[in-house]
Design an enzyme around this catalytic site. Structure first.
Site, PDB file in Angstrom:
ATOM      1  N   ASP A   1     -30.535  16.779 -22.372  1.00  0.00           N
ATOM      2  CA  ASP A   1     -30.674  17.933 -21.485  1.00  0.00           C
ATOM      3  C   ASP A   1     -29.606  18.993 -21.698  1.00  0.00           C
ATOM      4  O   ASP A   1     -29.529  19.961 -20.934  1.00  0.00           O
ATOM      5  CB  ASP A   1     -30.651  17.482 -20.017  1.00  0.00           C
ATOM      6  CG  ASP A   1     -31.986  16.904 -19.573  1.00  0.00           C
ATOM      7  OD1 ASP A   1     -32.982  17.112 -20.267  1.00  0.00           O
ATOM      8  OD2 ASP A   1     -32.021  16.239 -18.517  1.00  0.00           O
TER       9      ASP A   1
ATOM     10  N   ARG B   1     -27.010  12.840 -16.815  1.00  0.00           N
ATOM     11  CA  ARG B   1     -26.454  14.100 -17.318  1.00  0.00           C
ATOM     12  C   ARG B   1     -24.935  14.182 -17.157  1.00  0.00           C
ATOM     13  O   ARG B   1     -24.326  15.185 -17.566  1.00  0.00           O
ATOM     14  CB  ARG B   1     -27.109  15.288 -16.605  1.00  0.00           C
ATOM     15  CG  ARG B   1     -28.603  15.386 -16.810  1.00  0.00           C
ATOM     16  CD  ARG B   1     -29.143  16.743 -16.389  1.00  0.00           C
ATOM     17  NE  ARG B   1     -28.622  17.814 -17.226  1.00  0.00           N
ATOM     18  CZ  ARG B   1     -28.878  19.107 -17.042  1.00  0.00           C
ATOM     19  NH1 ARG B   1     -29.646  19.480 -16.023  1.00  0.00           N
ATOM     20  NH2 ARG B   1     -28.375  20.026 -17.843  1.00  0.00           N
TER      21      ARG B   1
ATOM     22  N   ARG C   1     -29.387  19.024  -5.472  1.00  0.00           N
ATOM     23  CA  ARG C   1     -28.386  18.669  -6.475  1.00  0.00           C
ATOM     24  C   ARG C   1     -26.962  18.946  -5.968  1.00  0.00           C
ATOM     25  O   ARG C   1     -26.210  18.020  -5.716  1.00  0.00           O
ATOM     26  CB  ARG C   1     -28.646  19.435  -7.781  1.00  0.00           C
ATOM     27  CG  ARG C   1     -29.993  19.111  -8.441  1.00  0.00           C
ATOM     28  CD  ARG C   1     -30.028  17.732  -9.077  1.00  0.00           C
ATOM     29  NE  ARG C   1     -31.270  17.481  -9.785  1.00  0.00           N
ATOM     30  CZ  ARG C   1     -31.490  17.773 -11.064  1.00  0.00           C
ATOM     31  NH1 ARG C   1     -30.538  18.348 -11.773  1.00  0.00           N
ATOM     32  NH2 ARG C   1     -32.648  17.496 -11.626  1.00  0.00           N
TER      33      ARG C   1
ATOM     34  N   HIS D   1     -33.164  23.595  -7.985  1.00  0.00           N
ATOM     35  CA  HIS D   1     -31.970  24.398  -8.223  1.00  0.00           C
ATOM     36  C   HIS D   1     -32.238  25.814  -7.732  1.00  0.00           C
ATOM     37  O   HIS D   1     -33.376  26.302  -7.791  1.00  0.00           O
ATOM     38  CB  HIS D   1     -31.649  24.475  -9.722  1.00  0.00           C
ATOM     39  CG  HIS D   1     -30.794  23.379 -10.247  1.00  0.00           C
ATOM     40  ND1 HIS D   1     -30.846  22.988 -11.575  1.00  0.00           N
ATOM     41  CD2 HIS D   1     -29.851  22.595  -9.668  1.00  0.00           C
ATOM     42  CE1 HIS D   1     -29.974  22.007 -11.773  1.00  0.00           C
ATOM     43  NE2 HIS D   1     -29.363  21.760 -10.627  1.00  0.00           N
TER      44      HIS D   1
ATOM     45  N   CYS E   1     -32.246  28.460 -17.222  1.00  0.00           N
ATOM     46  CA  CYS E   1     -31.657  27.138 -17.435  1.00  0.00           C
ATOM     47  C   CYS E   1     -31.010  27.025 -18.813  1.00  0.00           C
ATOM     48  O   CYS E   1     -30.021  26.310 -18.979  1.00  0.00           O
ATOM     49  CB  CYS E   1     -32.713  26.047 -17.272  1.00  0.00           C
ATOM     50  SG  CYS E   1     -33.232  25.766 -15.574  1.00  0.00           S
TER      51      CYS E   1
END
Length: 269
Positions: free
Chosen positions: A65, A90, A136, A165, A262
């Site tokens: 990612d 992550r 998150r 997000h 992103c």
């Protein structure tokens, strides 16, 4: 108003979807890696053709990612607040990002105490830092970011897991003008919608179809707005406000739950 920008991106040469940490990720759907790389390169080259500088972060084969470079840190006035990821899959990305910043001349670098996922949940306007929470980033990160950057933080509650997000639900169109944002109201709690309406009464409001096409996961340089080409309902409203929408196809990277923003961290001097 247009301003040349400096961005950090990470090539998706190791991109794959082998786990699921958001509703968009399905390990049963194969990724076409050559196509993902081609789509990413098109975005990178488009930035450069528009006059922007793009730095590249070396990808790690164990961190699929990393292509979502916006999550690795938040940079304002040359200060770098690193990330602390919510999911263990992550977690190691954080150190890789901070190492890059330290190796490239950034001296005011902070390792965060609280969970935050960089520009995934922090958006910079002329006067404020908009800060997402709910899926998150920890609300405790909001005080940390305010102290570090010395800018007032506006907390916004996200309530739909498809918009996990802030950068999936809101885009700053011109960071020199506070009122210039676009967002999807359905992603936010009633109280947060009321805050957005008060702060940005003239905002461009996206419908659900364009929001689910990741149309708000966009990057604006103050004139050009690079966004997923599938978010067709946003193109004319953007033009009507004097912006030039630039459609980008990042369909393969959407399989991991990310699109234009992103993939793009802004290095604000």
């Amino acid at each position: 108003m247009f301003r040349a920008r400096r961005y950090l991106m990470c090539p998706p040469v190791h991109f794959r979807v082998t786990y699921s940490i958001n509703p968009w990720m399905d390990p049963e759907k194969p990724v076409d890696l050559p196509l993902a790389i081609t789509q990413w390169e098109d975005l990178r080259d488009r930035y450069r053709s528009l006059g922007h500088t793009v730095e590249e972060l070396e990808p790690d084969p164990d961190l699929p990612d990393m292509v979502y470079a916006a999550n690795g840190a938040t940079v304002v006035d040359g200060r770098v607040l690193g990330a602390r990821f919510a999911h263990p899959e992550r977690a190691a990305e954080a150190a890789a990002h901070l190492a890059w910043y330290r190796e490239h001349g950034f001296t005011r670098v902070r390792e965060p105490e609280h969970i935050n996922e960089g520009e995934g949940d922090f958006a910079v306007t002329a006067s404020w830092l908009l800060a997402g929470r709910g899926f998150r980033s920890s609300p405790l990160s909001h005080g940390e970011v305010q102290e570090f950057f010395g800018r007032p933080v506006i907390g916004l509650d996200l309530v739909d897991p498809h918009f996990y997000h802030l950068d999936t639900a809101l885009c700053v169109l011109d960071d020199a003008v506070d009122g210039e944002v676009m967002y999807y109201p359905g992603a936010f709690s009633p109280g947060s919608r009321a805050v957005l309406e008060r702060l940005f009464p003239d905002a461009l409001l996206a419908g659900e179809e364009d929001a689910r096409a990741f149309g708000l996961n966009a990057v604006s340089d103050g004139h050009h707005v690079l966004l997923p080409q599938a978010a067709v309902g946003l193109f004319e409203p953007l033009r009507a406000r004097g912006y030039e929408p630039v459609g980008i196809d990042l369909g393969e990277l959407l399989k991991g739950g990310g699109s234009v923003k992103c993939c793009t961290a802004e290095l604000r001097a």
